[in-house]
Design a protein around this motif. Structure first.
Motif, PDB file in Angstrom:
ATOM      1  N   ARG A 139      24.437  20.436  18.131  1.00  0.00           N
ATOM      2  CA  ARG A 139      24.311  20.741  16.701  1.00  0.00           C
ATOM      3  C   ARG A 139      23.760  19.541  15.931  1.00  0.00           C
ATOM      4  O   ARG A 139      22.936  19.695  15.023  1.00  0.00           O
ATOM      5  N   ALA A 143      20.335  19.599  13.807  1.00  0.00           N
ATOM      6  CA  ALA A 143      20.406  19.304  12.373  1.00  0.00           C
ATOM      7  C   ALA A 143      19.458  18.162  12.014  1.00  0.00           C
ATOM      8  O   ALA A 143      18.799  18.191  10.963  1.00  0.00           O
ATOM      9  N   ARG A 146      15.886  19.516  12.070  1.00  0.00           N
ATOM     10  CA  ARG A 146      15.641  20.335  10.873  1.00  0.00           C
ATOM     11  C   ARG A 146      15.461  19.445   9.647  1.00  0.00           C
ATOM     12  O   ARG A 146      14.580  19.687   8.809  1.00  0.00           O
TER      13      ARG A 146
END
Length: 201
Positions: A139, A143, A146
């Motif tokens: 994750r 993240a 992104r």
């Protein structure tokens, strides 16, 4: 020069901290080759020992459980992966082209002979349901990727909402390229990204 100093004295032996740091890098080098190439669950600590030439005792001193080694491997790979991406994108000046350069870099990555898909997606698929450490590392990586895309989108003067579309295009390309073993998904994703950028003007 041999192991003696200029004064004829024996060179100092590595400190314990230096020895541990060297062993850690050797273990992580082996883990990256084996985990990424064969899958996490297919590789045991004995395999890491054999490939790294680090004793099991030292391995478990550095990584109390295999899960910790997987986490460290993903963390180090994340730093290197994002640095390589940024280096490529930074070679482009025009803001809109910098967004598309992400997909150009993906195509280069997909063409590498040892490409086996996204390491974080692969690891999450194997261990995400049972290892919170691995899930958290996956994750965190996604993240960060992104957020990097969001910065490029903002610098290009495009709506922030475009970030999610580009992110999904890139992620889909990674998965498809890993399965199909071709670079075509990057080309297709880039074409779609260009259309989105033009529509967002």
């Amino acid at each position: 020069m041999d192991s003696t100093t200029a004064r004829g004295q024996a060179a100092p032996s590595p400190t314990r901290e230096q020895a541990l740091a060297l062993a850690r890098e050797q273990a992580l080098d082996a883990a990256e080759r084996l985990f990424y190439g064969r899958g996490v669950q297919a590789v045991g600590m004995d395999d890491i020992r054999g490939a790294s030439e680090v004793s099991l005792k030292r391995l478990y001193q550095l990584f109390p459980a295999k899960e910790h080694l997987v986490e460290a491997y993903l963390e180090r790979r994340d730093v290197r992966w994002r640095a390589r991406l940024a280096e490529h994108v930074d070679s482009v000046r025009e803001p809109e082209r910098r967004v598309l350069a992400v997909f150009d870099w993906l195509e280069l990555w997909f063409a590498e002979p040892d490409f086996r898909g996204c390491a974080w997606i692969n690891a999450y698929g194997e261990l995400g349901a049972t290892s919170e450490r691995v899930a958290a590392r996956a994750r965190t990586h996604k993240a960060a990727f992104r957020a990097y895309l969001a910065g490029l989108v903002g610098a290009a003067g495009r709506p922030a909402a475009l970030t999610d579309h580009l992110f999904l295009l890139a992620e889909g390309a990674m998965v498809t390229a890993g399965i199909d073993g071709t670079t075509e998904p990057a080309t297709q994703a880039r074409a779609a990204a260009q259309l989105l950028l033009e529509a967002g003007k």
